[in-house]
Design a protein around this motif. Structure first.
Motif, PDB file in Angstrom:
ATOM      1  N   ASP A  38      46.109   7.624 -91.042  1.00  0.00           N
ATOM      2  CA  ASP A  38      47.048   7.942 -91.900  1.00  0.00           C
ATOM      3  C   ASP A  38      48.397   8.427 -91.342  1.00  0.00           C
ATOM      4  OD1 ASP A  38      48.269   9.527 -93.965  1.00  0.00           O
ATOM      5  OD2 ASP A  38      46.448   9.124 -94.960  1.00  0.00           O
ATOM      6  N   ALA A  39      49.569   7.942 -91.759  1.00  0.00           N
ATOM      7  CA  ALA A  39      50.624   8.301 -91.198  1.00  0.00           C
ATOM      8  C   ALA A  39      51.148   9.709 -91.620  1.00  0.00           C
ATOM      9  CB  ALA A  39      51.979   7.466 -91.982  1.00  0.00           C
ATOM     10  N   ASN A  40      50.492  10.368 -92.367  1.00  0.00           N
ATOM     11  CA  ASN A  40      50.774  11.917 -92.769  1.00  0.00           C
ATOM     12  C   ASN A  40      49.594  12.648 -91.987  1.00  0.00           C
ATOM     13  OD1 ASN A  40      52.718  11.766 -94.967  1.00  0.00           O
ATOM     14  ND2 ASN A  40      51.257  10.433 -95.971  1.00  0.00           N
ATOM     15  N   VAL A  41      49.079  12.141 -91.049  1.00  0.00           N
ATOM     16  CA  VAL A  41      48.175  13.088 -90.137  1.00  0.00           C
ATOM     17  C   VAL A  41      48.632  12.752 -88.990  1.00  0.00           C
ATOM     18  CG1 VAL A  41      45.762  13.350 -89.613  1.00  0.00           C
ATOM     19  CG2 VAL A  41      46.391  12.529 -92.158  1.00  0.00           C
ATOM     20  N   LEU A  42      48.634  13.896 -88.066  1.00  0.00           N
ATOM     21  CA  LEU A  42      48.903  13.815 -86.546  1.00  0.00           C
ATOM     22  C   LEU A  42      47.791  14.483 -85.822  1.00  0.00           C
ATOM     23  CD1 LEU A  42      50.862  13.013 -84.329  1.00  0.00           C
ATOM     24  CD2 LEU A  42      51.649  15.540 -84.536  1.00  0.00           C
ATOM     25  N   VAL A  43      47.097  13.492 -84.888  1.00  0.00           N
ATOM     26  CA  VAL A  43      45.990  14.094 -84.198  1.00  0.00           C
ATOM     27  C   VAL A  43      46.562  14.207 -82.641  1.00  0.00           C
ATOM     28  CG1 VAL A  43      43.583  13.981 -83.425  1.00  0.00           C
ATOM     29  CG2 VAL A  43      44.206  13.200 -85.729  1.00  0.00           C
TER      30      VAL A  43
ATOM     31  N   VAL B 149      39.382  14.133 -93.238  1.00  0.00           N
ATOM     32  CA  VAL B 149      40.657  13.612 -93.422  1.00  0.00           C
ATOM     33  C   VAL B 149      40.934  12.912 -94.932  1.00  0.00           C
ATOM     34  CG1 VAL B 149      42.800  11.881 -92.641  1.00  0.00           C
ATOM     35  CG2 VAL B 149      41.687  13.300 -90.928  1.00  0.00           C
ATOM     36  N   ARG B 150      40.031  12.269 -95.037  1.00  0.00           N
ATOM     37  CA  ARG B 150      39.653  11.492 -96.561  1.00  0.00           C
ATOM     38  C   ARG B 150      39.613  12.597 -97.548  1.00  0.00           C
ATOM     39  NH1 ARG B 150      36.897   7.739 -93.758  1.00  0.00           N
ATOM     40  NH2 ARG B 150      34.713   8.731 -94.366  1.00  0.00           N
ATOM     41  N   SER B 151      38.838  13.837 -97.287  1.00  0.00           N
ATOM     42  CA  SER B 151      38.612  14.634 -98.125  1.00  0.00           C
ATOM     43  C   SER B 151      39.998  15.651 -98.388  1.00  0.00           C
ATOM     44  CB  SER B 151      37.523  15.773 -97.706  1.00  0.00           C
ATOM     45  OG  SER B 151      36.415  14.835 -97.580  1.00  0.00           O
ATOM     46  N   PHE B 152      40.724  15.809 -97.376  1.00  0.00           N
ATOM     47  CA  PHE B 152      41.966  16.416 -97.531  1.00  0.00           C
ATOM     48  C   PHE B 152      43.007  16.047 -98.401  1.00  0.00           C
ATOM     49  CE2 PHE B 152      46.314  17.594 -95.895  1.00  0.00           C
ATOM     50  CZ  PHE B 152      46.049  19.001 -96.216  1.00  0.00           C
ATOM     51  N   SER B 153      42.899  14.371 -98.397  1.00  0.00           N
ATOM     52  CA  SER B 153      43.993  13.662 -99.243  1.00  0.00           C
ATOM     53  C   SER B 153      45.335  13.876 -98.747  1.00  0.00           C
ATOM     54  CB  SER B 153      43.769  13.934-100.652  1.00  0.00           C
ATOM     55  OG  SER B 153      42.513  13.619-101.074  1.00  0.00           O
ATOM     56  N   PRO B 154      45.893  13.635 -97.620  1.00  0.00           N
ATOM     57  CA  PRO B 154      47.108  13.990 -96.922  1.00  0.00           C
ATOM     58  C   PRO B 154      48.140  12.995 -97.684  1.00  0.00           C
ATOM     59  CG  PRO B 154      45.908  12.738 -95.165  1.00  0.00           C
ATOM     60  CD  PRO B 154      44.751  13.050 -96.321  1.00  0.00           C
ATOM     61  N   GLY B 155      49.377  13.860 -97.694  1.00  0.00           N
ATOM     62  CA  GLY B 155      50.391  13.037 -98.315  1.00  0.00           C
ATOM     63  C   GLY B 155      51.690  13.645 -97.693  1.00  0.00           C
ATOM     64  N   PRO B 156      52.853  12.954 -98.188  1.00  0.00           N
ATOM     65  CA  PRO B 156      54.289  13.437 -97.513  1.00  0.00           C
ATOM     66  C   PRO B 156      54.533  14.966 -97.674  1.00  0.00           C
ATOM     67  CG  PRO B 156      54.429  11.550 -98.950  1.00  0.00           C
ATOM     68  CD  PRO B 156      53.093  12.027 -99.106  1.00  0.00           C
TER      69      PRO B 156
ATOM     70  N   ILE C  40      53.127  22.107 -85.576  1.00  0.00           N
ATOM     71  CA  ILE C  40      53.587  22.974 -86.341  1.00  0.00           C
ATOM     72  C   ILE C  40      55.028  22.306 -86.918  1.00  0.00           C
ATOM     73  CG2 ILE C  40      55.176  25.025 -86.641  1.00  0.00           C
ATOM     74  CD1 ILE C  40      53.211  26.394 -84.669  1.00  0.00           C
ATOM     75  N   ASP C  41      55.530  21.509 -85.895  1.00  0.00           N
ATOM     76  CA  ASP C  41      56.881  20.656 -86.362  1.00  0.00           C
ATOM     77  C   ASP C  41      56.347  19.586 -87.428  1.00  0.00           C
ATOM     78  OD1 ASP C  41      58.441  22.225 -84.804  1.00  0.00           O
ATOM     79  OD2 ASP C  41      58.515  20.671 -83.158  1.00  0.00           O
ATOM     80  N   PHE C  42      55.306  18.979 -87.164  1.00  0.00           N
ATOM     81  CA  PHE C  42      55.069  17.937 -88.023  1.00  0.00           C
ATOM     82  C   PHE C  42      54.680  18.308 -89.219  1.00  0.00           C
ATOM     83  CE2 PHE C  42      51.748  15.043 -89.767  1.00  0.00           C
ATOM     84  CZ  PHE C  42      52.011  13.783 -89.665  1.00  0.00           C
ATOM     85  N   VAL C  43      54.031  19.371 -89.471  1.00  0.00           N
ATOM     86  CA  VAL C  43      53.436  19.758 -90.599  1.00  0.00           C
ATOM     87  C   VAL C  43      54.556  20.371 -91.589  1.00  0.00           C
ATOM     88  CG1 VAL C  43      51.781  21.689 -91.746  1.00  0.00           C
ATOM     89  CG2 VAL C  43      51.058  20.399 -90.058  1.00  0.00           C
ATOM     90  N   THR C  44      55.534  21.130 -90.858  1.00  0.00           N
ATOM     91  CA  THR C  44      56.690  21.933 -91.527  1.00  0.00           C
ATOM     92  C   THR C  44      57.635  20.613 -91.995  1.00  0.00           C
ATOM     93  OG1 THR C  44      57.525  22.374 -89.550  1.00  0.00           O
ATOM     94  CG2 THR C  44      56.296  23.929 -90.568  1.00  0.00           C
ATOM     95  N   ALA C  45      57.598  19.395 -91.549  1.00  0.00           N
ATOM     96  CA  ALA C  45      58.376  18.661 -91.541  1.00  0.00           C
ATOM     97  C   ALA C  45      58.268  17.943 -93.025  1.00  0.00           C
ATOM     98  CB  ALA C  45      58.405  17.293 -90.829  1.00  0.00           C
ATOM     99  N   GLY C  46      57.033  18.241 -93.901  1.00  0.00           N
ATOM    100  CA  GLY C  46      56.907  17.971 -95.158  1.00  0.00           C
ATOM    101  C   GLY C  46      57.728  18.859 -96.236  1.00  0.00           C
TER     102      GLY C  46
ATOM    103  N   ALA D 267      51.607  17.117 -98.237  1.00  0.00           N
ATOM    104  CA  ALA D 267      50.526  17.871 -97.551  1.00  0.00           C
ATOM    105  C   ALA D 267      50.259  17.181 -96.354  1.00  0.00           C
ATOM    106  CB  ALA D 267      49.562  17.709 -98.593  1.00  0.00           C
ATOM    107  N   ARG D 268      50.961  17.378 -95.120  1.00  0.00           N
ATOM    108  CA  ARG D 268      50.672  16.934 -93.929  1.00  0.00           C
ATOM    109  C   ARG D 268      49.519  17.532 -93.362  1.00  0.00           C
ATOM    110  NH1 ARG D 268      56.167  14.731 -90.852  1.00  0.00           N
ATOM    111  NH2 ARG D 268      56.692  13.188 -92.362  1.00  0.00           N
ATOM    112  N   LEU D 269      48.643  16.866 -92.451  1.00  0.00           N
ATOM    113  CA  LEU D 269      47.686  17.518 -91.930  1.00  0.00           C
ATOM    114  C   LEU D 269      47.831  17.261 -90.416  1.00  0.00           C
ATOM    115  CD1 LEU D 269      44.782  18.840 -91.744  1.00  0.00           C
ATOM    116  CD2 LEU D 269      43.949  16.253 -92.047  1.00  0.00           C
TER     117      LEU D 269
END
Length: 278
Positions: free
Chosen positions: A190-195, A157-164, A269-275, A166-168
């Motif tokens: 991270d608020a931009n990551v959903l597990v 997750v840290r390597s991906f550097s998620p953001g508003p 899918i909903d979470f990632v596409t909300a960005g 670039a959600r993961l």
């Protein structure tokens, strides 16, 4: 004395083989050729001078062509006769749907990939998601990648550097209270990551047993490789790659999957596409 008339076949009835069921060789149907043991998915059927043939593709991408002889193949362990599929029926009227149940968008182009991603644990997970949600993901521009496990998820997750923009989203196998997976998932804040996850030991179990043609997924004793144990319990060859081809080939749409998986993938899918990023 009147002579008795005999037919040309003098084989006693109890020695005659019963005719095998005829099964249309539809694309993606997974069968095993009886003489060679070659297992693969149907790619195409062709009419030749010697008779109809079927091309199979195994899990390594190797193609082999076989004559469609009577009793020539095994389907879920039972002898069958493959026949050429009938002509495609007329298209039904009304809106068409994708394998996930979404409304299809005829002629839609794939969107440029978003910065956001969905990660799944393994290749089988990725192939199952593609089988059911592939059309939706291409329209939304969401790429699915597999990790080969989630033990290093925090560093990934840290390597991906998620953001508003670039959600993961991460799909985890066997995410149940008290499990190792649940502790790993809880460490990602991270608020931009959903597990999210499903309760099954392996993604195989997320396919409904009835769709695979089995009464239930067997219980495998702790300490055994789960996939090998499943093959052994079901009487399948202990070839997990061939077993997966059989399982994946039985999935036609979301109706073949358990609700516990369906809801989690839709949520990702909903979470990632909300960005807002494309």
């Amino acid at each position: 004395m009147r002579s008795r008339q005999y037919g040309p076949d003098l084989t006693p009835p109890w020695k005659k083989q019963r005719p095998a069921p005829e099964v249309p060789a539809e694309p993606d149907l997974v069968v095993e050729e009886v003489t060679t043991g070659f297992c693969g998915a149907v790619i195409r059927c062709e009419k030749t001078a010697e008779g109809p043939t079927v091309t199979l593709e195994d899990r390594f991408g190797k193609h082999r062509v076989f004559p469609m002889t009577p009793r020539g193949f095994l389907l879920e362990g039972k002898v069958v006769t493959l026949v050429r599929p009938s002509a495609a029926p007329a298209r039904p009227q009304g809106p068409q749907r994708t394998a996930s149940g979404s409304l299809a968008v005829p002629g839609a182009r794939a969107r440029v990939a978003r910065a956001g991603r969905i990660y799944v644990e393994g290749r089988h997970d990725a192939e199952l998601v593609e089988r059911v949600w592939g059309d939706d993901l291409r329209i939304e521009g969401v790429v699915v990648e597999y990790l080969e496990g989630v033990d290093d998820l925090p560093s990934i997750v840290r390597s991906f550097s998620p953001g508003p923009d670039a959600r993961l989203g991460v799909l985890v196998d066997h995410l149940v209270p008290g499990s190792k997976e649940s502790r790993i998932a809880a460490s990602v804040t991270d608020a931009n990551v959903l597990v999210v996850g499903h309760p099954y030991i392996d993604i195989w179990e997320a396919v409904k047993p009835a769709s695979v043609g089995i009464p239930a997924w067997p219980s495998v004793p702790r300490g055994q490789d789960w996939k090998t144990g499943v093959c052994r319990a079901l009487g399948w060859p202990e070839n997990t790659g061939a077993a997966w081809l059989r399982i994946l080939g039985s999935v036609r749409s979301y109706k073949d999957l358990e609700p516990a998986l369906l809801g989690r993938v839709e949520e990702l899918i909903d979470f990632v596409t909300a960005g807002s990023g494309a």
